[in-house]
Design an enzyme around this catalytic site. Structure first.
Site, mmCIF file in Angstrom:
data_model
loop_
_atom_site.group_PDB
_atom_site.id
_atom_site.type_symbol
_atom_site.label_atom_id
_atom_site.label_comp_id
_atom_site.label_asym_id
_atom_site.label_seq_id
_atom_site.Cartn_x
_atom_site.Cartn_y
_atom_site.Cartn_z
ATOM 1 N N ASP A 72 -6.072 -0.777 -1.309
ATOM 2 C CA ASP A 72 -6.847 -1.694 -2.142
ATOM 3 C C ASP A 72 -8.157 -2.115 -1.504
ATOM 4 O O ASP A 72 -8.357 -1.961 -0.295
ATOM 5 C CB ASP A 72 -6.035 -2.975 -2.392
ATOM 6 C CG ASP A 72 -5.949 -3.847 -1.145
ATOM 7 O OD1 ASP A 72 -5.584 -3.324 -0.077
ATOM 8 O OD2 ASP A 72 -6.281 -5.044 -1.219
ATOM 9 N N ASP B 285 -4.542 2.782 11.059
ATOM 10 C CA ASP B 285 -5.948 2.516 11.363
ATOM 11 C C ASP B 285 -6.036 2.137 12.843
ATOM 12 O O ASP B 285 -6.074 3.015 13.707
ATOM 13 C CB ASP B 285 -6.402 1.390 10.425
ATOM 14 C CG ASP B 285 -7.890 1.124 10.458
ATOM 15 O OD1 ASP B 285 -8.662 2.067 10.649
ATOM 16 O OD2 ASP B 285 -8.286 -0.044 10.290
ATOM 17 N N GLU C 232 4.187 4.289 5.642
ATOM 18 C CA GLU C 232 2.934 3.527 5.701
ATOM 19 C C GLU C 232 1.873 4.201 4.837
ATOM 20 O O GLU C 232 1.933 5.415 4.611
ATOM 21 C CB GLU C 232 2.426 3.482 7.148
ATOM 22 C CG GLU C 232 2.768 2.203 7.881
ATOM 23 C CD GLU C 232 1.856 1.033 7.490
ATOM 24 O OE1 GLU C 232 1.138 1.107 6.483
ATOM 25 O OE2 GLU C 232 1.874 0.033 8.228
ATOM 26 N N PHE D 183 -13.800 3.312 4.945
ATOM 27 C CA PHE D 183 -12.856 2.444 4.260
ATOM 28 C C PHE D 183 -12.497 3.097 2.919
ATOM 29 O O PHE D 183 -13.372 3.384 2.104
ATOM 30 C CB PHE D 183 -13.443 1.050 4.039
ATOM 31 C CG PHE D 183 -12.441 0.084 3.504
ATOM 32 C CD1 PHE D 183 -11.525 -0.550 4.334
ATOM 33 C CD2 PHE D 183 -12.378 -0.181 2.131
ATOM 34 C CE1 PHE D 183 -10.577 -1.418 3.829
ATOM 35 C CE2 PHE D 183 -11.432 -1.057 1.615
ATOM 36 C CZ PHE D 183 -10.532 -1.675 2.468
ATOM 37 N N VAL D 184 -11.215 3.356 2.723
ATOM 38 C CA VAL D 184 -10.787 4.093 1.530
ATOM 39 C C VAL D 184 -9.939 3.223 0.604
ATOM 40 O O VAL D 184 -9.311 2.252 1.043
ATOM 41 C CB VAL D 184 -9.992 5.379 1.911
ATOM 42 C CG1 VAL D 184 -10.910 6.394 2.561
ATOM 43 C CG2 VAL D 184 -8.805 5.058 2.819
ATOM 44 N N GLY E 204 0.770 -1.246 0.000
ATOM 45 C CA GLY E 204 0.000 0.000 0.000
ATOM 46 C C GLY E 204 0.796 1.286 0.000
ATOM 47 O O GLY E 204 0.328 2.310 -0.486
#
Ligand code: 5GP
Length: 179
Positions: A159, A103, A99, A152-153, A45
């Site tokens: 992803d 979360d 990062e 949630f993105v 990510g």
């Protein structure tokens, strides 16, 4: 805009501008400390963020990659697994972890611990996104691109079941994409 995206939370332009600001800040901070960091990118990510950020870090950095896993679908499973470890010794090094998002904070806590176990002298964290409302572990990134609400993105590295990482912005998927 991608047809499955309901709304854009962070635009491509905003990300570029923020990468420049963060890179400048990181350069100044490490210069003031007289240190050069080893930049560790957490796959997959953080890759688009890493690529953009390092253009603005004006220091002779080196970088390496590691891969961990904590998410399946859209829910954290709370169990951080090391899938791919670093390729080098980091004993005595100053580590700057890159990062995509903080979360619950579990990943960062585990990865930071791992860096110290491997002999890192210092560990700092730069994260593109921060979702403080979801935090379970009391940990904060040293540098944050954008603080976002509890949604949630996807996009810019993030992803949903391995898709949407290549979107040049951060957005929220339409509800029907989860059915
Ligand atoms: P934490 O350990 O802080 O709960 O989670 C960190 C990892 O969970 C991130 O590196 C990312 O891979 C994943 N994650 C957390 N929130 C989101 C989100 O909103 N969207 C996506 N796509 N992944 C997320």
């Amino acid at each position: 805009m991608h047809p499955n995206i309901k709304k854009v939370l962070v635009s491509e332009e905003a990300i570029q501008t923020r990468c420049a600001e963060l890179g400048k800040q990181i350069t100044e901070d490490y210069r003031n400390l007289g240190k050069v960091p080893v930049v560790v990118s957490v796959l997959k990510g953080s890759v688009p963020f890493l690529v953009n950020l390092i253009k603005y870090i004006d220091l002779d950095i080196e970088f390496d990659f590691m891969a961990v896993s904590s998410y399946e679908g859209t829910e954290s499973i709370g169990d951080v697994k090391i899938i791919m470890d670093l390729n080098r010794s980091i004993k005595g090094d100053h580590i700057l972890m890159v990062e995509d998002i903080v979360d619950t904070g579990r990943t960062l806590k585990e990865v930071t611990k791992l860096m110290f176990n491997k002999g890192a002298e210092s560990v700092k964290i730069v994260s593109l996104l921060d979702k403080p409302s979801r935090r379970v572990i009391d940990i904060t990134a040293d540098y944050v691109g954008f603080t976002i609400p509890n949604e949630f993105v996807v996009g810019f590295g993030l992803d949903f079941d391995e898709k949407y990482r290549n979107l040049p912005y951060v957005g929220v998927l339409k509800d029907e994409c989860y059915q």
